[in-house]
Design a protein around this motif. Structure first.
Motif, PDB file in Angstrom:
ATOM      1  N   SER A  72       0.827  -1.210   0.000  1.00  0.00           N
ATOM      2  CA  SER A  72       0.000   0.000   0.000  1.00  0.00           C
ATOM      3  C   SER A  72       0.861   1.259   0.000  1.00  0.00           C
ATOM      4  CB  SER A  72      -0.987  -0.012   1.151  1.00  0.00           C
ATOM      5  OG  SER A  72      -0.330  -0.210   2.371  1.00  0.00           O
ATOM      6  N   HIS A  87      -7.121  -5.242  -2.818  1.00  0.00           N
ATOM      7  CA  HIS A  87      -6.252  -5.396  -1.652  1.00  0.00           C
ATOM      8  C   HIS A  87      -6.326  -6.837  -1.157  1.00  0.00           C
ATOM      9  CE1 HIS A  87      -5.084  -4.845   2.609  1.00  0.00           C
ATOM     10  NE2 HIS A  87      -4.357  -3.847   2.158  1.00  0.00           N
ATOM     11  N   SER A 118      -6.248  -5.327   9.096  1.00  0.00           N
ATOM     12  CA  SER A 118      -5.628  -4.291   8.251  1.00  0.00           C
ATOM     13  C   SER A 118      -5.227  -3.053   9.032  1.00  0.00           C
ATOM     14  CB  SER A 118      -6.513  -3.850   7.068  1.00  0.00           C
ATOM     15  OG  SER A 118      -6.598  -4.901   6.147  1.00  0.00           O
ATOM     16  N   PRO A 141      -5.398  -1.385  13.453  1.00  0.00           N
ATOM     17  CA  PRO A 141      -5.749  -1.786  14.823  1.00  0.00           C
ATOM     18  C   PRO A 141      -7.213  -1.507  15.181  1.00  0.00           C
ATOM     19  CG  PRO A 141      -4.059  -0.040  14.804  1.00  0.00           C
ATOM     20  CD  PRO A 141      -4.414  -0.309  13.389  1.00  0.00           C
ATOM     21  N   GLU A 143     -10.070 -10.408  15.818  1.00  0.00           N
ATOM     22  CA  GLU A 143      -9.038  -9.597  15.166  1.00  0.00           C
ATOM     23  C   GLU A 143      -7.884 -10.481  14.722  1.00  0.00           C
ATOM     24  OE1 GLU A 143      -7.555  -6.174  17.311  1.00  0.00           O
ATOM     25  OE2 GLU A 143      -6.510  -5.454  15.533  1.00  0.00           O
ATOM     26  N   ARG A 144      -7.416 -10.211  13.519  1.00  0.00           N
ATOM     27  CA  ARG A 144      -6.290 -10.980  12.976  1.00  0.00           C
ATOM     28  C   ARG A 144      -5.265 -10.021  12.394  1.00  0.00           C
ATOM     29  NH1 ARG A 144      -5.676  -8.701   8.915  1.00  0.00           N
ATOM     30  NH2 ARG A 144      -6.805  -8.793   7.023  1.00  0.00           N
ATOM     31  N   GLY A 170      -2.044  -9.468   9.444  1.00  0.00           N
ATOM     32  CA  GLY A 170      -1.340  -9.968   8.268  1.00  0.00           C
ATOM     33  C   GLY A 170      -0.915  -8.813   7.402  1.00  0.00           C
ATOM     34  N   MET A 171      -0.383  -9.103   6.247  1.00  0.00           N
ATOM     35  CA  MET A 171       0.038  -8.044   5.343  1.00  0.00           C
ATOM     36  C   MET A 171       0.133  -8.554   3.908  1.00  0.00           C
ATOM     37  SD  MET A 171       3.899  -7.735   6.812  1.00  0.00           S
ATOM     38  CE  MET A 171       4.238  -6.146   6.068  1.00  0.00           C
ATOM     39  N   THR A 172       0.299  -7.611   2.993  1.00  0.00           N
ATOM     40  CA  THR A 172       0.367  -7.945   1.572  1.00  0.00           C
ATOM     41  C   THR A 172       1.427  -9.013   1.298  1.00  0.00           C
ATOM     42  OG1 THR A 172      -0.333  -5.699   1.069  1.00  0.00           O
ATOM     43  CG2 THR A 172       0.746  -6.887  -0.700  1.00  0.00           C
ATOM     44  N   VAL A 218      -3.817  -9.552  18.463  1.00  0.00           N
ATOM     45  CA  VAL A 218      -4.224 -10.161  17.189  1.00  0.00           C
ATOM     46  C   VAL A 218      -4.170 -11.686  17.283  1.00  0.00           C
ATOM     47  CG1 VAL A 218      -3.602  -8.156  15.805  1.00  0.00           C
ATOM     48  CG2 VAL A 218      -1.871  -9.904  16.268  1.00  0.00           C
ATOM     49  N   ASP A 267       6.913  -4.625  11.383  1.00  0.00           N
ATOM     50  CA  ASP A 267       5.996  -4.287  12.478  1.00  0.00           C
ATOM     51  C   ASP A 267       6.679  -4.575  13.802  1.00  0.00           C
ATOM     52  OD1 ASP A 267       3.647  -3.466  11.095  1.00  0.00           O
ATOM     53  OD2 ASP A 267       3.302  -5.549  10.530  1.00  0.00           O
ATOM     54  N   ARG A 273       4.258   0.287  13.328  1.00  0.00           N
ATOM     55  CA  ARG A 273       5.253   0.041  12.285  1.00  0.00           C
ATOM     56  C   ARG A 273       6.618   0.458  12.800  1.00  0.00           C
ATOM     57  NH1 ARG A 273       4.793  -3.220   8.568  1.00  0.00           N
ATOM     58  NH2 ARG A 273       6.069  -2.093   7.075  1.00  0.00           N
ATOM     59  N   LYS A 324      -6.070   2.511   7.502  1.00  0.00           N
ATOM     60  CA  LYS A 324      -4.791   2.751   8.195  1.00  0.00           C
ATOM     61  C   LYS A 324      -4.552   4.250   8.338  1.00  0.00           C
ATOM     62  CE  LYS A 324      -2.607  -0.968   5.755  1.00  0.00           C
ATOM     63  NZ  LYS A 324      -2.951  -2.140   6.515  1.00  0.00           N
TER      64      LYS A 324
HETATM   65  P1  AMP Z   1      -1.127  -4.186   4.049  1.00  0.00           P
HETATM   66  O1  AMP Z   1       0.093  -4.757   3.458  1.00  0.00           O
HETATM   67  O2  AMP Z   1      -1.665  -3.007   3.337  1.00  0.00           O
HETATM   68  O3  AMP Z   1      -2.167  -5.235   4.295  1.00  0.00           O
HETATM   69  O4  AMP Z   1      -0.710  -3.620   5.485  1.00  0.00           O
HETATM   70  C1  AMP Z   1      -0.184  -4.501   6.421  1.00  0.00           C
HETATM   71  C2  AMP Z   1       0.063  -3.779   7.691  1.00  0.00           C
HETATM   72  O5  AMP Z   1      -1.159  -3.421   8.317  1.00  0.00           O
HETATM   73  C3  AMP Z   1       0.770  -4.649   8.706  1.00  0.00           C
HETATM   74  O6  AMP Z   1       2.151  -4.703   8.460  1.00  0.00           O
HETATM   75  C4  AMP Z   1       0.408  -3.954   9.994  1.00  0.00           C
HETATM   76  O7  AMP Z   1       1.242  -2.831  10.206  1.00  0.00           O
HETATM   77  C5  AMP Z   1      -1.002  -3.466   9.728  1.00  0.00           C
HETATM   78  N1  AMP Z   1      -2.011  -4.378  10.288  1.00  0.00           N
HETATM   79  C6  AMP Z   1      -2.651  -5.398   9.704  1.00  0.00           C
HETATM   80  N2  AMP Z   1      -3.517  -5.978  10.553  1.00  0.00           N
HETATM   81  C7  AMP Z   1      -3.419  -5.296  11.721  1.00  0.00           C
HETATM   82  C8  AMP Z   1      -4.055  -5.395  12.985  1.00  0.00           C
HETATM   83  N3  AMP Z   1      -4.993  -6.301  13.243  1.00  0.00           N
HETATM   84  N4  AMP Z   1      -3.674  -4.519  13.953  1.00  0.00           N
HETATM   85  C9  AMP Z   1      -2.745  -3.583  13.712  1.00  0.00           C
HETATM   86  N5  AMP Z   1      -2.123  -3.423  12.538  1.00  0.00           N
HETATM   87  C10 AMP Z   1      -2.456  -4.275  11.545  1.00  0.00           C
END
Ligand code: AMP
Length: 524
Positions: A166, A209, A279, A281, A300-301, A303-305, A324, A383, A398, A493
């Motif tokens: 992103s 996304h 995605s 907090p 709540e979970r 993850g990331m791209t 999470v 993170d 981050r 975010k």
């Molecule tokens: P993206 O790659 O756009 O999905 O962004 C991923 C980033 O979103 C992660 O590296 C975290 O910093 C943040 N993120 C995803 N899920 C959470 C969550 N449940 N709580 C806090 N931050 C999150």
């Protein structure tokens, strides 16, 4: 065996071709039979344009049923799907097209003229239009095709998609996702979140996304489920649709907006089995208010791209607010200190992950890929977090948002939690700004809650006083800014980079300096 992700989905589709796959606003229904035949037409169209397995298909369109057919068609043809955020403008698009070098670029009609110019500059052979409601020349061309029933042979290591990060800082990088990454990812979530026959997914997320495409859509397809497929999120509609759904996945902003709807109550959620958030907090206030109103603890979970989901609160068992959850099955997750050693429970450090769902690296950036991995194959997520004794992970923020003031690490979340708990505060964001003495100064940006009757509107002194009362002096904000709202991207975010730019340039809203004490801490 063909490892093509589409082949894996198709094996799991309902035997009855008449089973519903997508129901759109207005009641338009697409069955699983149509999902198969329409995606087969798109596959034929792409191959007729000369697209070979491995070729990229870049797509910058709105969410529609046709966009799903196009995605599945690209998989069927063995191509690599490259979704792009419709918000991307000229400069970003030029970078993405030049980097991905797609064989086909699919654009919205209103952006087609610019798309053609950029595509020509990047040497992209074909540009086709797809309208916001799924109409347009590519849809018409697909309708003329004889469905291509064959599914291109792919191995588990072949690429299924490239998803650009992103990019809240720096240029977006292409995360390469293989058929294995995505197949393992969806099968794990499907099991872990206990999908069952008869589930209906309320699909309210965008599909450019990871969250909306590879978590929400994939879980529904893997389960052969029907989706209430909402091209645009509307809180009142979403609440009304809960009675005919069982699972909802959203970002925290969706849940905040649903809470603003009087219709959200236990009765409206009676048929619901699961609400998932990620995605960004989920604030404890949102978690608690949603639980009170709906009777459901949001799961709540995290993850990331770069690989999808890494940790999740449990389906059965304690969903611990502010965390999470634990590492998902098949994912090794660790928190390490600056020297790379495992941090003790409760200690904040960098989160690293390894697993079959974790991405295959950054597209055309082998050096960046190896920089972001450890020698034992863990990906450095960027993170910061801490693990409890029993393995629940709390995200602290981050790495890039870490403030180093006078040589001491300041984790914004710790301060934000104190400020958010103040009466009359809706939310806050803590950032670091250049400071001649300390390197970086802790700065708080606060949104007041105007919806509640608050006799004492919080002032900068209250914010400073609250932090001072509960945290070390070096964490106390040196400046407090009040704003109407925090800038957020489409996934909810907070864009701290924009706050840093805005307040570093002195264009901020009302500010109050904490000048009560000249020096709050000595540089370490
Ligand atoms: P993206 O790659 O756009 O999905 O962004 C991923 C980033 O979103 C992660 O590296 C975290 O910093 C943040 N993120 C995803 N899920 C959470 C969550 N449940 N709580 C806090 N931050 C999150």
């Amino acid at each position: 065996m063909n490892q093509n992700l589409y082949a894996q989905f198709e094996q799991r589709f309902p035997h009855d071709d008449g089973a519903p796959a997508m129901v759109l606003p207005g009641g338009r229904l697409y069955t699983y039979g149509q999902l198969k035949s329409e995606s087969a037409r798109y596959a034929r169209l792409l191959t007729s344009l000369g697209a070979q397995p491995g070729d990229r298909i870049a797509v910058q369109v709105e969410k529609s049923a046709s966009a799903v057919f196009l995605y599945l068609g690209a998989l069927r043809a063995g191509c690599v799907f490259v979704p792009m955020n419709p918000a991307y403008q000229r400069g970003e698009l030029a970078h993405l097209l030049g980097d991905a070098r797609p064989h086909v670029f699919v654009v919205r009609p209103q952006a087609a003229a610019q798309g053609r110019v950029l595509a020509a500059a990047a040497g992209v052979p074909h540009v086709l239009e797809l309208g916001d409601d799924g109409e347009g020349e590519i849809a018409q061309a697909a309708a003329r095709q004889v469905p291509r029933s064959a599914i291109a042979q792919r191995s588990a290591d072949d690429l299924a998609a490239i998803l650009y990060t992103s990019g809240t800082t720096g240029r977006p990088k292409g995360a390469m996702l293989t058929h294995r990454n995505l197949g393992v990812g969806v099968s794990t979530l499907h099991r872990f979140w206990a999908f069952e026959p008869g589930d209906v997914l309320l699909h309210i997320l965008p599909i450019y996304h990871f969250h909306g495409l590879f978590v929400a859509l994939h879980c529904a397809l893997w389960n052969g489920s029907a989706m209430r497929f909402e091209p645009r999120f509307d809180a009142a509609r979403a609440v009304a649709l809960l009675s005919s759904s069982t699972v909802c996945m959203g970002v925290p902003t969706h849940y905040v907006r649903m809470l603003g709807e009087p219709g959200l109550d236990v009765a409206a959620c009676r048929g619901m089995r699961l609400f998932v958030s990620g995605s960004a907090p989920l604030l404890p206030d949102t978690f608690n208010a949603f639980r009170r109103r709906s009777g459901h603890a949001i799961l709540e979970r995290y993850g990331m791209t770069e690989g999808g989901m890494f940790a999740s609160n449990p389906y059965l068992g304690e969903r611990r607010c502010g965390t999470v959850g634990r590492a998902l099955p098949g994912v090794s997750l660790r928190v390490v200190d600056a020297g790379g050693a495992s941090a003790a429970p409760g200690e904040t450090g960098q989160i690293q992950v390894r697993g079959a769902n974790v991405f295959a690296g950054y597209w055309r950036l082998p050096e960046k890929t190896s920089e972001e991995h450890t020698v034992d194959g863990f990906f450095k997520t960027g993170d910061l977090g801490r693990l409890s004794e029993d393995g629940y992970l709390t995200i602290v923020g981050r790495d890039k948002d870490l403030v180093i003031s006078g040589g001491l690490n300041v984790y914004p979340k710790e301060i934000e939690e104190v400020i958010d708990a103040l009466p009359g505060v809706r939310e806050s964001a803590v950032i670091g700004l250049p400071h001649p003495d300390f390197g970086e100064a802790v700065v708080a940006v606060v949104v007041r809650d105007t919806s509640i009757d608050c006799t004492a509107v919080p002032q900068a002194a209250d914010v400073v006083g609250a932090v001072k009362a509960s945290l070390a002096a070096f964490k106390v904000p040196k400046t407090v800014h009040f704003v109407e709202e925090l800038p957020r991207n489409a996934m909810g975010k907070v864009q701290k980079n924009l706050l840093r730019e805005r307040f570093a340039s002195g264009r901020g809203a009302s500010a109050a300096k904490n000048t009560r004490k000249k020096r709050q801490h000595d540089p370490a």
